[in-house]
Design a protein around this motif. Structure first.
Motif, PDB file in Angstrom:
ATOM      1  N   ALA A   1       0.833  -1.204   0.000  1.00 35.49           N
ATOM      2  CA  ALA A   1       0.000   0.000   0.000  1.00 35.49           C
ATOM      3  C   ALA A   1       0.865   1.252   0.000  1.00 35.49           C
ATOM      4  CB  ALA A   1      -0.921  -0.012   1.217  1.00 35.49           C
ATOM      5  N   ALA A   2       1.973   1.214   0.721  1.00 33.53           N
ATOM      6  CA  ALA A   2       2.885   2.361   0.746  1.00 33.53           C
ATOM      7  C   ALA A   2       3.467   2.625  -0.639  1.00 33.53           C
ATOM      8  CB  ALA A   2       3.995   2.112   1.763  1.00 33.53           C
ATOM      9  N   ARG A   3       3.877   1.573  -1.323  1.00 31.61           N
ATOM     10  CA  ARG A   3       4.424   1.741  -2.675  1.00 31.61           C
ATOM     11  C   ARG A   3       3.361   2.301  -3.624  1.00 31.61           C
ATOM     12  NH1 ARG A   3       6.740  -3.231  -1.028  1.00 31.61           N
ATOM     13  NH2 ARG A   3       9.018  -3.073  -0.783  1.00 31.61           N
ATOM     14  N   ALA A   4       2.147   1.818  -3.486  1.00 27.04           N
ATOM     15  CA  ALA A   4       1.067   2.320  -4.330  1.00 27.04           C
ATOM     16  C   ALA A   4       0.801   3.804  -4.080  1.00 27.04           C
ATOM     17  CB  ALA A   4      -0.207   1.507  -4.090  1.00 27.04           C
ATOM     18  N   ALA A   5       1.102   4.261  -2.846  1.00 24.36           N
ATOM     19  CA  ALA A   5       0.892   5.662  -2.495  1.00 24.36           C
ATOM     20  C   ALA A   5       2.084   6.542  -2.861  1.00 24.36           C
ATOM     21  CB  ALA A   5       0.601   5.783  -1.001  1.00 24.36           C
ATOM     22  N   GLY A   6       3.168   5.930  -3.362  1.00 23.71           N
ATOM     23  CA  GLY A   6       4.290   6.723  -3.821  1.00 23.71           C
ATOM     24  C   GLY A   6       5.627   6.423  -3.195  1.00 23.71           C
ATOM     25  N   ALA A   7       5.694   5.490  -2.234  1.00 19.92           N
ATOM     26  CA  ALA A   7       6.971   5.154  -1.602  1.00 19.92           C
ATOM     27  C   ALA A   7       7.910   4.492  -2.597  1.00 19.92           C
ATOM     28  CB  ALA A   7       6.742   4.234  -0.405  1.00 19.92           C
ATOM     29  N   ILE A   8       9.217   4.720  -2.454  1.00 24.10           N
ATOM     30  CA  ILE A   8      10.188   4.096  -3.360  1.00 24.10           C
ATOM     31  C   ILE A   8      10.618   2.724  -2.853  1.00 24.10           C
ATOM     32  CG2 ILE A   8      11.027   6.352  -4.099  1.00 24.10           C
ATOM     33  CD1 ILE A   8      13.600   5.739  -2.456  1.00 24.10           C
ATOM     34  N   GLY A   9      10.301   2.397  -1.597  1.00 23.69           N
ATOM     35  CA  GLY A   9      10.658   1.100  -1.037  1.00 23.69           C
ATOM     36  C   GLY A   9      10.596   1.130   0.475  1.00 23.69           C
ATOM     37  N   GLY A  10      10.711  -0.040   1.078  1.00 26.37           N
ATOM     38  CA  GLY A  10      10.672  -0.128   2.527  1.00 26.37           C
ATOM     39  C   GLY A  10      10.782  -1.566   2.969  1.00 26.37           C
ATOM     40  N   SER A  11      10.706  -1.775   4.268  1.00 29.27           N
ATOM     41  CA  SER A  11      10.836  -3.115   4.828  1.00 29.27           C
ATOM     42  C   SER A  11      10.495  -3.034   6.313  1.00 29.27           C
ATOM     43  CB  SER A  11      12.258  -3.650   4.628  1.00 29.27           C
ATOM     44  OG  SER A  11      12.347  -5.015   4.993  1.00 29.27           O
ATOM     45  N   LEU A  12      10.811  -4.103   7.032  1.00 31.26           N
ATOM     46  CA  LEU A  12      10.735  -4.049   8.480  1.00 31.26           C
ATOM     47  C   LEU A  12      11.781  -3.080   9.003  1.00 31.26           C
ATOM     48  CD1 LEU A  12      10.437  -7.841   9.430  1.00 31.26           C
ATOM     49  CD2 LEU A  12       8.605  -6.142   9.394  1.00 31.26           C
ATOM     50  N   SER A  13      11.446  -2.386  10.065  1.00 35.12           N
ATOM     51  CA  SER A  13      12.434  -1.584  10.774  1.00 35.12           C
ATOM     52  C   SER A  13      13.075  -2.488  11.816  1.00 35.12           C
ATOM     53  CB  SER A  13      11.763  -0.386  11.461  1.00 35.12           C
ATOM     54  OG  SER A  13      12.702   0.327  12.244  1.00 35.12           O
ATOM     55  N   GLY A  14      14.362  -2.767  11.638  1.00 31.21           N
ATOM     56  CA  GLY A  14      15.007  -3.747  12.516  1.00 31.21           C
ATOM     57  C   GLY A  14      14.322  -5.086  12.371  1.00 31.21           C
ATOM     58  N   SER A  15      13.984  -5.688  13.515  1.00 32.43           N
ATOM     59  CA  SER A  15      13.319  -6.985  13.508  1.00 32.43           C
ATOM     60  C   SER A  15      11.802  -6.861  13.488  1.00 32.43           C
ATOM     61  CB  SER A  15      13.769  -7.798  14.728  1.00 32.43           C
ATOM     62  OG  SER A  15      13.523  -7.094  15.926  1.00 32.43           O
ATOM     63  N   GLY A  16      11.283  -5.623  13.366  1.00 26.39           N
ATOM     64  CA  GLY A  16       9.845  -5.410  13.392  1.00 26.39           C
ATOM     65  C   GLY A  16       9.339  -5.334  14.830  1.00 26.39           C
ATOM     66  N   PRO A  17       8.034  -5.146  14.979  1.00 28.93           N
ATOM     67  CA  PRO A  17       6.963  -5.128  13.982  1.00 28.93           C
ATOM     68  C   PRO A  17       6.838  -3.825  13.191  1.00 28.93           C
ATOM     69  CG  PRO A  17       6.017  -4.660  16.111  1.00 28.93           C
ATOM     70  CD  PRO A  17       7.486  -4.935  16.352  1.00 28.93           C
ATOM     71  N   SER A  18       7.576  -2.772  13.605  1.00 27.60           N
ATOM     72  CA  SER A  18       7.487  -1.528  12.852  1.00 27.60           C
ATOM     73  C   SER A  18       7.970  -1.747  11.427  1.00 27.60           C
ATOM     74  CB  SER A  18       8.317  -0.440  13.521  1.00 27.60           C
ATOM     75  OG  SER A  18       7.788  -0.108  14.790  1.00 27.60           O
ATOM     76  N   VAL A  19       7.382  -1.009  10.512  1.00 31.06           N
ATOM     77  CA  VAL A  19       7.839  -1.003   9.127  1.00 31.06           C
ATOM     78  C   VAL A  19       8.184   0.431   8.757  1.00 31.06           C
ATOM     79  CG1 VAL A  19       6.470  -3.019   8.484  1.00 31.06           C
ATOM     80  CG2 VAL A  19       5.510  -0.730   8.173  1.00 31.06           C
ATOM     81  N   PHE A  20       9.084   0.581   7.791  1.00 32.09           N
ATOM     82  CA  PHE A  20       9.445   1.908   7.326  1.00 32.09           C
ATOM     83  C   PHE A  20       9.276   1.952   5.813  1.00 32.09           C
ATOM     84  CE2 PHE A  20      13.282  -0.277   6.162  1.00 32.09           C
ATOM     85  CZ  PHE A  20      13.782   0.437   5.077  1.00 32.09           C
ATOM     86  N   ALA A  21       9.087   3.156   5.316  1.00 32.37           N
ATOM     87  CA  ALA A  21       9.030   3.380   3.873  1.00 32.37           C
ATOM     88  C   ALA A  21       9.738   4.685   3.558  1.00 32.37           C
ATOM     89  CB  ALA A  21       7.588   3.432   3.387  1.00 32.37           C
ATOM     90  N   TRP A  22      10.680   4.618   2.626  1.00 29.28           N
ATOM     91  CA  TRP A  22      11.283   5.837   2.096  1.00 29.28           C
ATOM     92  C   TRP A  22      10.401   6.351   0.972  1.00 29.28           C
ATOM     93  CZ3 TRP A  22      17.275   6.433   1.524  1.00 29.28           C
ATOM     94  CH2 TRP A  22      17.860   6.384   2.800  1.00 29.28           C
ATOM     95  N   THR A  23      10.214   7.672   0.946  1.00 32.52           N
ATOM     96  CA  THR A  23       9.265   8.251   0.012  1.00 32.52           C
ATOM     97  C   THR A  23       9.663   9.690  -0.302  1.00 32.52           C
ATOM     98  OG1 THR A  23       6.927   8.871  -0.272  1.00 32.52           O
ATOM     99  CG2 THR A  23       7.792   8.959   1.951  1.00 32.52           C
ATOM    100  N   PRO A  24       9.339  10.188  -1.487  1.00 30.08           N
ATOM    101  CA  PRO A  24       9.499  11.626  -1.713  1.00 30.08           C
ATOM    102  C   PRO A  24       8.714  12.410  -0.655  1.00 30.08           C
ATOM    103  CG  PRO A  24       9.081  10.493  -3.782  1.00 30.08           C
ATOM    104  CD  PRO A  24       8.874   9.486  -2.693  1.00 30.08           C
ATOM    105  N   GLN A  25       9.273  13.531  -0.224  1.00 27.55           N
ATOM    106  CA  GLN A  25       8.654  14.290   0.861  1.00 27.55           C
ATOM    107  C   GLN A  25       7.211  14.678   0.558  1.00 27.55           C
ATOM    108  OE1 GLN A  25      11.361  17.552   1.465  1.00 27.55           O
ATOM    109  NE2 GLN A  25      12.835  16.314   2.611  1.00 27.55           N
ATOM    110  N   ASP A  26       6.922  14.986  -0.705  1.00 23.39           N
ATOM    111  CA  ASP A  26       5.564  15.418  -1.037  1.00 23.39           C
ATOM    112  C   ASP A  26       4.558  14.278  -1.024  1.00 23.39           C
ATOM    113  OD1 ASP A  26       6.403  14.125  -3.315  1.00 23.39           O
ATOM    114  OD2 ASP A  26       5.929  15.768  -4.702  1.00 23.39           O
TER     115      ASP A  26
END
Length: 310
Positions: free
Chosen positions: A247-272
């Motif tokens: 869903a994050a990629r569909a919204a414009g994120a360039i990629g992401g994964s688990l943050s560390g071992s999770g459960p948090s996830v992160f997504a890098w994305t253009p600021q806008d």
């Protein structure tokens, strides 16, 4: 100086592509440690407050206090010490909570005792606390929390860290679903060996990601933000994570994964696109009945700093 308070930020460990060697700091959330000289002997953890209070109070076992024992011993520090720990990072969140506590403590001790230690020495002490909490002294979270920004750590000794440039116009959305994953458990499920072909591919992804950051080449960073080793093994630990990242990629994120071992996830994305990506992550987890909290930060967020002292 009689008392000092230090804030250390949360962090994204691994950054997907760089297991145990890459991490970056996150604005807006972290842990705070206050040290106060005491007339009594020894070190005492007098208070634990914040989002977690049920943590070890034995100074040998707590990630904030264990490094201080070694620092005091190796530098001949005498006199009593009272320690207060305020937790802003949830337990088992994949946001570098144990690392932040340890980093805040060692930076505070360095200031209080006037040691003036090099940053890589402070990192080595902080890893004492990381080891106490997770059973493995991996430096990715602690280095990011200490130095700030996106940090690559070389194997030691001695540990050497490089703060990498972050691509222009990039934000990180960090999403913490209301779940808990223990780092010890998440490391225990990992395979002991990696096939050669997979090792070569993942090495190439990491090299390409670093090169893209150095060249400010967002297309290369997006292309190389891949994890073919750890994500396939850990994804099942976090229900809804795969769908949330899609869903994050569909919204414009360039990629992401688990943050560390999770459960948090992160997504890098253009600021806008950051607000849209944050909403997409939240709504995706909510659709599975899991509430979550999100933060929007630059990956180049500042590291640990003294907030008061006197």
């Amino acid at each position: 100086m009689r008392t000092v308070t230090v804030f250390a930020p949360a962090s994204v460990g691994n950054v997907g592509v760089g297991f145990d060697v890459l991490g970056h700091a996150i604005e807006g959330v972290g842990d705070t440690v206050t040290l106060r000289r005491s007339p009594g002997p020894g070190m005492v953890l007098t208070q634990i407050s914040g989002v977690i209070t049920e943590l070890p109070r034995d100074v040998e076992q707590n990630s904030a206090t264990r490094p201080l024992l070694r620092m005091a011993q190796e530098h001949g520090v005498e006199g009593g010490l009272e320690i207060e720990l305020h937790k802003g990072i949830p337990l088992g969140s994949g946001m570098g909570g144990s690392a932040a506590s340890a980093v805040a403590a060692v930076v505070a001790a360095d200031a209080l005792w006037g040691l003036g230690l090099p940053m890589n020495h402070l990192l080595e002490y902080a890893l004492e606390g990381e080891g106490a909490a997770s059973g493995a002294a991996h430096p990715d979270n602690a280095a990011a929390s200490l130095y700030g920004g996106l940090v690559l750590t070389e194997p030691g000794p001695p540990l050497c860290c490089t703060r990498l440039p972050v691509p222009s116009g990039i934000a990180c959305v960090l999403c913490h679903p209301d779940l808990e994953v223990r780092t010890r458990d998440a490391r225990s499920i990992l395979a002991a060996t990696v096939p050669r072909e997979l090792w070569v591919r993942q090495s190439a992804w990491l090299a390409g990601f670093v090169a893209g950051c150095l060249r400010d080449d967002l297309a290369q960073v997006a292309r190389c933000l891949q994890d073919e080793v750890i994500w396939p093994q850990r994804a099942r630990l976090v229900p809804g994570a795969a769908a949330a990242l899609e869903a994050a990629r569909a919204a414009g994120a360039i990629g992401g994964s688990l943050s560390g071992s999770g459960p948090s996830v992160f997504a890098w994305t253009p600021q806008d696109k950051a607000a849209e990506v944050a909403t997409a992550l939240s709504h995706s987890f909510a659709a599975t009945g899991i509430p979550c909290e999100t933060w929007i930060s630059t990956p180049d967020a500042p590291g640990a700093r003294v907030v008061s002292g006197g």
